[in-house]
Motif scaffolding. Structure first.
Motif, PDB file in Angstrom:
ATOM      1  N   ARG A 170      -5.341  46.748  -8.978  1.00  0.00           N
ATOM      2  CA  ARG A 170      -4.471  46.060  -8.031  1.00  0.00           C
ATOM      3  C   ARG A 170      -5.344  45.299  -7.044  1.00  0.00           C
ATOM      4  N   LEU A 171      -5.190  43.998  -7.050  1.00  0.00           N
ATOM      5  CA  LEU A 171      -5.891  43.159  -6.090  1.00  0.00           C
ATOM      6  C   LEU A 171      -5.018  42.958  -4.860  1.00  0.00           C
ATOM      7  N   SER A 172      -5.654  42.862  -3.707  1.00  0.00           N
ATOM      8  CA  SER A 172      -4.950  42.597  -2.462  1.00  0.00           C
ATOM      9  C   SER A 172      -5.529  41.360  -1.800  1.00  0.00           C
ATOM     10  N   CYS A 173      -4.675  40.660  -1.067  1.00  0.00           N
ATOM     11  CA  CYS A 173      -5.127  39.510  -0.298  1.00  0.00           C
ATOM     12  C   CYS A 173      -4.409  39.552   1.045  1.00  0.00           C
ATOM     13  N   GLU A 174      -5.178  39.616   2.111  1.00  0.00           N
ATOM     14  CA  GLU A 174      -4.605  39.658   3.450  1.00  0.00           C
ATOM     15  C   GLU A 174      -4.922  38.366   4.178  1.00  0.00           C
ATOM     16  N   ALA A 175      -3.888  37.776   4.751  1.00  0.00           N
ATOM     17  CA  ALA A 175      -4.042  36.554   5.527  1.00  0.00           C
ATOM     18  C   ALA A 175      -4.044  36.874   7.014  1.00  0.00           C
ATOM     19  N   SER A 176      -4.850  36.144   7.760  1.00  0.00           N
ATOM     20  CA  SER A 176      -4.897  36.340   9.215  1.00  0.00           C
ATOM     21  C   SER A 176      -5.212  35.019   9.887  1.00  0.00           C
ATOM     22  N   GLY A 177      -5.001  34.995  11.209  1.00  0.00           N
ATOM     23  CA  GLY A 177      -5.352  33.808  11.977  1.00  0.00           C
ATOM     24  C   GLY A 177      -4.328  32.704  11.946  1.00  0.00           C
ATOM     25  N   TYR A 178      -3.079  33.021  11.604  1.00  0.00           N
ATOM     26  CA  TYR A 178      -2.045  31.994  11.558  1.00  0.00           C
ATOM     27  C   TYR A 178      -0.951  32.335  12.562  1.00  0.00           C
ATOM     28  N   THR A 179      -0.151  31.312  12.916  1.00  0.00           N
ATOM     29  CA  THR A 179       0.950  31.547  13.857  1.00  0.00           C
ATOM     30  C   THR A 179       2.296  31.565  13.161  1.00  0.00           C
ATOM     31  N   THR A 180       2.399  30.916  12.016  1.00  0.00           N
ATOM     32  CA  THR A 180       3.629  30.955  11.229  1.00  0.00           C
ATOM     33  C   THR A 180       3.278  31.381   9.819  1.00  0.00           C
ATOM     34  N   SER A 181       4.194  32.033   9.152  1.00  0.00           N
ATOM     35  CA  SER A 181       3.926  32.500   7.795  1.00  0.00           C
ATOM     36  C   SER A 181       3.743  31.330   6.843  1.00  0.00           C
ATOM     37  N   SER A 182       2.994  31.569   5.807  1.00  0.00           N
ATOM     38  CA  SER A 182       2.823  30.556   4.777  1.00  0.00           C
ATOM     39  C   SER A 182       4.106  30.438   3.962  1.00  0.00           C
ATOM     40  N   TYR A 183       4.263  29.311   3.296  1.00  0.00           N
ATOM     41  CA  TYR A 183       5.409  29.141   2.416  1.00  0.00           C
ATOM     42  C   TYR A 183       5.234  29.977   1.145  1.00  0.00           C
ATOM     43  N   SER A 184       4.034  29.992   0.631  1.00  0.00           N
ATOM     44  CA  SER A 184       3.771  30.743  -0.580  1.00  0.00           C
ATOM     45  C   SER A 184       2.302  31.153  -0.615  1.00  0.00           C
ATOM     46  N   MET A 185       2.035  32.141  -1.423  1.00  0.00           N
ATOM     47  CA  MET A 185       0.668  32.544  -1.691  1.00  0.00           C
ATOM     48  C   MET A 185       0.517  32.747  -3.187  1.00  0.00           C
ATOM     49  N   ALA A 186      -0.696  32.617  -3.662  1.00  0.00           N
ATOM     50  CA  ALA A 186      -0.899  32.645  -5.107  1.00  0.00           C
ATOM     51  C   ALA A 186      -2.246  33.244  -5.460  1.00  0.00           C
ATOM     52  N   TRP A 187      -2.377  33.557  -6.720  1.00  0.00           N
ATOM     53  CA  TRP A 187      -3.637  33.999  -7.296  1.00  0.00           C
ATOM     54  C   TRP A 187      -4.070  33.007  -8.367  1.00  0.00           C
ATOM     55  N   TYR A 241     -11.296  36.211  -9.092  1.00  0.00           N
ATOM     56  CA  TYR A 241      -9.899  36.017  -8.723  1.00  0.00           C
ATOM     57  C   TYR A 241      -9.823  35.572  -7.274  1.00  0.00           C
ATOM     58  N   TYR A 242      -9.129  34.457  -7.060  1.00  0.00           N
ATOM     59  CA  TYR A 242      -9.011  33.871  -5.738  1.00  0.00           C
ATOM     60  C   TYR A 242      -7.570  33.915  -5.246  1.00  0.00           C
ATOM     61  N   CYS A 243      -7.427  34.165  -3.978  1.00  0.00           N
ATOM     62  CA  CYS A 243      -6.143  34.109  -3.298  1.00  0.00           C
ATOM     63  C   CYS A 243      -6.035  32.759  -2.596  1.00  0.00           C
ATOM     64  N   ALA A 244      -4.830  32.195  -2.592  1.00  0.00           N
ATOM     65  CA  ALA A 244      -4.619  30.908  -1.952  1.00  0.00           C
ATOM     66  C   ALA A 244      -3.297  30.921  -1.208  1.00  0.00           C
ATOM     67  N   ALA A 245      -3.198  30.101  -0.170  1.00  0.00           N
ATOM     68  CA  ALA A 245      -1.975  30.043   0.635  1.00  0.00           C
ATOM     69  C   ALA A 245      -1.593  28.599   0.924  1.00  0.00           C
ATOM     70  N   ASP A 246      -0.289  28.347   0.902  1.00  0.00           N
ATOM     71  CA  ASP A 246       0.252  27.033   1.218  1.00  0.00           C
ATOM     72  C   ASP A 246       0.956  27.117   2.560  1.00  0.00           C
ATOM     73  N   PHE A 247       0.427  26.421   3.552  1.00  0.00           N
ATOM     74  CA  PHE A 247       1.047  26.387   4.872  1.00  0.00           C
ATOM     75  C   PHE A 247       1.728  25.046   5.152  1.00  0.00           C
ATOM     76  N   GLU A 248       1.649  24.131   4.203  1.00  0.00           N
ATOM     77  CA  GLU A 248       2.238  22.800   4.392  1.00  0.00           C
ATOM     78  C   GLU A 248       3.578  22.625   3.717  1.00  0.00           C
ATOM     79  N   GLY A 249       3.902  23.458   2.754  1.00  0.00           N
ATOM     80  CA  GLY A 249       5.203  23.385   2.096  1.00  0.00           C
ATOM     81  C   GLY A 249       5.219  22.658   0.774  1.00  0.00           C
ATOM     82  N   GLY A 250       4.086  22.191   0.322  1.00  0.00           N
ATOM     83  CA  GLY A 250       4.059  21.456  -0.935  1.00  0.00           C
ATOM     84  C   GLY A 250       4.516  22.288  -2.120  1.00  0.00           C
ATOM     85  N   THR A 251       4.279  23.591  -2.058  1.00  0.00           N
ATOM     86  CA  THR A 251       4.675  24.435  -3.188  1.00  0.00           C
ATOM     87  C   THR A 251       6.179  24.663  -3.225  1.00  0.00           C
ATOM     88  N   VAL A 252       6.848  24.439  -2.115  1.00  0.00           N
ATOM     89  CA  VAL A 252       8.309  24.579  -2.102  1.00  0.00           C
ATOM     90  C   VAL A 252       8.919  23.451  -2.939  1.00  0.00           C
TER      91      VAL A 252
END
Length: 130
Positions: free
Chosen positions: A18-35, A94-105
């Motif tokens: 089980r891989l984990s990815c923790e995000a920090s340092g943001y003020t609003t949640s990301s739209y999505s996260m991925a591996w 394995y890399y974790c990625a986050a979308d904070f701009e909404g493009g993945t929506v």
């Protein structure tokens, strides 16, 4: 924003991780996260994607039935990749990625295959299957 992956290890074929990815340092949640995963000399490959808050997970067709993605519903800053029946061909960084701009929506599940839609990346965690 920082993304920190953990959980990578060396396992025998048939094992689970089980891989984990923790995000920090943001003020609003990301739209999505991925591996994503990558091996030397190859392009980064989409593994799984999840939309924070609504779920709606996507897993690459070749990995369905063995890999699942989830997120921590209590704080939505951590996602997980549950990997079972691991095979030598799953060996990769394995890399974790986050979308904070909404493009993945807008792109929907196709987003899981498009690294450029994700503006933040972790350093990666190595999975080795022998």
């Amino acid at each position: 924003v920082q993304l920190v992956e953990s959980g990578g290890d060396s396992v025998q074929a048939g094992g689970s991780l089980r891989l984990s990815c923790e995000a920090s340092g943001y003020t609003t949640s990301s739209y999505s996260m991925a591996w994503f995963r990558q091996t030397p000399g190859k392009e980064r490959e989409g593994v799984a994607l999840i939309y924070l808050g609504r779920g709606d997970p996507w897993v690459a067709d070749s990995l369905k039935g063995r890999f699942t993605i989830s997120y921590d519903t209590n704080n939505m800053n951590t996602i997980y990749l549950h990997m079972t029946d691991l095979r030598p061909e799953d060996t990769a960084m394995y890399y974790c990625a986050a979308d904070f701009e909404g493009g993945t929506v807008q792109a929907g599940h196709l987003s899981g295959t498009i690294p450029s839609l994700f503006s933040y990346w972790g350093q990666g965690t190595q999975v080795t299957v022998s």
